[in-house]
Design a protein around this motif. Structure first.
Motif, PDB file in Angstrom:
ATOM      1  N   GLU A 171      27.035   3.567  32.088  1.00 52.87           N
ATOM      2  CA  GLU A 171      27.247   2.544  33.101  1.00 52.87           C
ATOM      3  C   GLU A 171      25.919   2.156  33.722  1.00 52.87           C
ATOM      4  O   GLU A 171      24.944   2.900  33.656  1.00 52.87           O
ATOM      5  CB  GLU A 171      28.201   3.071  34.164  1.00 52.87           C
ATOM      6  CG  GLU A 171      29.595   3.345  33.616  1.00 52.87           C
ATOM      7  CD  GLU A 171      30.545   3.823  34.695  1.00 52.87           C
ATOM      8  OE1 GLU A 171      30.288   3.554  35.877  1.00 52.87           O
ATOM      9  OE2 GLU A 171      31.531   4.471  34.331  1.00 52.87           O
ATOM     10  N   VAL A 172      25.892   1.004  34.339  1.00 55.36           N
ATOM     11  CA  VAL A 172      24.701   0.531  35.035  1.00 55.36           C
ATOM     12  C   VAL A 172      25.018   0.515  36.515  1.00 55.36           C
ATOM     13  O   VAL A 172      26.017  -0.070  36.924  1.00 55.36           O
ATOM     14  CB  VAL A 172      24.324  -0.888  34.551  1.00 55.36           C
ATOM     15  CG1 VAL A 172      23.148  -1.418  35.332  1.00 55.36           C
ATOM     16  CG2 VAL A 172      24.034  -0.886  33.069  1.00 55.36           C
ATOM     17  N   PRO A 173      24.268   1.121  37.371  1.00 59.62           N
ATOM     18  CA  PRO A 173      23.140   1.987  37.037  1.00 59.62           C
ATOM     19  C   PRO A 173      23.640   3.392  36.712  1.00 59.62           C
ATOM     20  O   PRO A 173      24.672   3.824  37.203  1.00 59.62           O
ATOM     21  CB  PRO A 173      22.318   1.997  38.324  1.00 59.62           C
ATOM     22  CG  PRO A 173      23.335   1.831  39.407  1.00 59.62           C
ATOM     23  CD  PRO A 173      24.416   0.948  38.815  1.00 59.62           C
ATOM     24  N   SER A 174      22.918   4.084  35.881  1.00 61.57           N
ATOM     25  CA  SER A 174      23.253   5.470  35.558  1.00 61.57           C
ATOM     26  C   SER A 174      22.047   6.133  34.920  1.00 61.57           C
ATOM     27  O   SER A 174      21.058   5.489  34.586  1.00 61.57           O
ATOM     28  CB  SER A 174      24.445   5.537  34.598  1.00 61.57           C
ATOM     29  OG  SER A 174      24.085   5.064  33.324  1.00 61.57           O
ATOM     30  N   SER A 175      22.143   7.428  34.763  1.00 56.52           N
ATOM     31  CA  SER A 175      21.107   8.210  34.096  1.00 56.52           C
ATOM     32  C   SER A 175      21.807   9.121  33.102  1.00 56.52           C
ATOM     33  O   SER A 175      22.755   9.817  33.467  1.00 56.52           O
ATOM     34  CB  SER A 175      20.325   9.021  35.131  1.00 56.52           C
ATOM     35  OG  SER A 175      19.392   9.840  34.479  1.00 56.52           O
ATOM     36  N   THR A 176      21.390   9.094  31.862  1.00 60.67           N
ATOM     37  CA  THR A 176      22.015   9.896  30.816  1.00 60.67           C
ATOM     38  C   THR A 176      20.955  10.693  30.087  1.00 60.67           C
ATOM     39  O   THR A 176      19.962  10.150  29.634  1.00 60.67           O
ATOM     40  CB  THR A 176      22.751   8.981  29.809  1.00 60.67           C
ATOM     41  OG1 THR A 176      23.706   8.189  30.507  1.00 60.67           O
ATOM     42  CG2 THR A 176      23.455   9.794  28.743  1.00 60.67           C
ATOM     43  N   SER A 177      21.155  11.995  30.004  1.00 54.71           N
ATOM     44  CA  SER A 177      20.247  12.860  29.251  1.00 54.71           C
ATOM     45  C   SER A 177      20.917  13.220  27.940  1.00 54.71           C
ATOM     46  O   SER A 177      22.110  13.529  27.905  1.00 54.71           O
ATOM     47  CB  SER A 177      19.940  14.133  30.042  1.00 54.71           C
ATOM     48  OG  SER A 177      19.264  13.817  31.220  1.00 54.71           O
ATOM     49  N   THR A 178      20.153  13.187  26.882  1.00 53.00           N
ATOM     50  CA  THR A 178      20.709  13.501  25.570  1.00 53.00           C
ATOM     51  C   THR A 178      19.596  13.986  24.654  1.00 53.00           C
ATOM     52  O   THR A 178      18.448  14.089  25.062  1.00 53.00           O
ATOM     53  CB  THR A 178      21.433  12.264  24.979  1.00 53.00           C
ATOM     54  OG1 THR A 178      22.121  12.667  23.797  1.00 53.00           O
ATOM     55  CG2 THR A 178      20.454  11.156  24.670  1.00 53.00           C
TER      56      THR A 178
END
Length: 184
Positions: free
Chosen positions: A153-160
């Motif tokens: 989603e915006v805004p969001s932060s995703t670690s992968t």
């Protein structure tokens, strides 16, 4: 060019001996771990076959999770020339299974316990990371294919991570002629 200058002089910090200064106090390391360490204020004896002046040392203990060839490498050292040796035990006459400059290899049986010695010259100490490889096999991530993309989603932060991703999962999108995306 002129300007103001500030000179700061401090005493060199007093280092305590590393907790793993003696083989009997070896710290446990695991496969793929990056063990941050140093040889400041270490003591020891020249016990490896490959280092001419590696009389200060720190010790680690490793148990092989499976049979195979393992690597024992040092990374991010800045100054010192470190030698890594692999021993069957802490005994002074223990068989050395491997020895090298900044790293070595050893073939181990499943469950085999070994002691790793990191030695250097007594007048040159340094920080370093000890890394035991190879990294264990990774599972294929659940979003390996474009059809299984994870929604963000915006805004969001995703670690992968791409660890375990397959080459086949990199083929995405239709081919639309000479200006289409390059398929890997």
């Amino acid at each position: 060019m002129t300007g103001d200058v500030t000179l700061r002089v401090d005493a060199f910090p007093a280092f305590e001996r590393p907790l793993n200064d003696a083989c009997e106090d070896a710290l446990v390391v695991t496969q793929a771990e990056r063990a941050a360490a140093h040889t400041f204020a270490a003591t020891g004896v020249d016990q490896s076959s490959c280092g001419p002046e590696d009389s200060v040392d720190v010790w680690y203990r490793f148990v092989a999770p499976g049979a195979g060839e393992y690597t024992f490498d040092l990374t991010q050292q800045l100054v010192a020339a470190h030698y890594v040796s692999v021993h069957e035990s802490c005994a002074a006459d223990a068989r050395e299974l491997g020895c090298g400059f900044f790293g070595t290899r050893a073939t181990l049986d499943a469950g085999q316990e070994v002691w790793l010695r990191v030695g250097t010259n007594p007048i040159v100490a340094d920080d370093f990371n000890l890394v035991v490889g190879p990294e264990p096999a990774a599972e294929v991530p659940p979003n390996d294919r474009h059809s299984d993309a994870i929604a963000v989603e915006v805004p969001s932060s995703t670690s992968t991570s791409t660890r375990g991703a397959t080459k086949e999962g990199m083929h995405w999108g239709p081919s639309c002629g000479p200006l289409s995306l390059i398929h890997i």
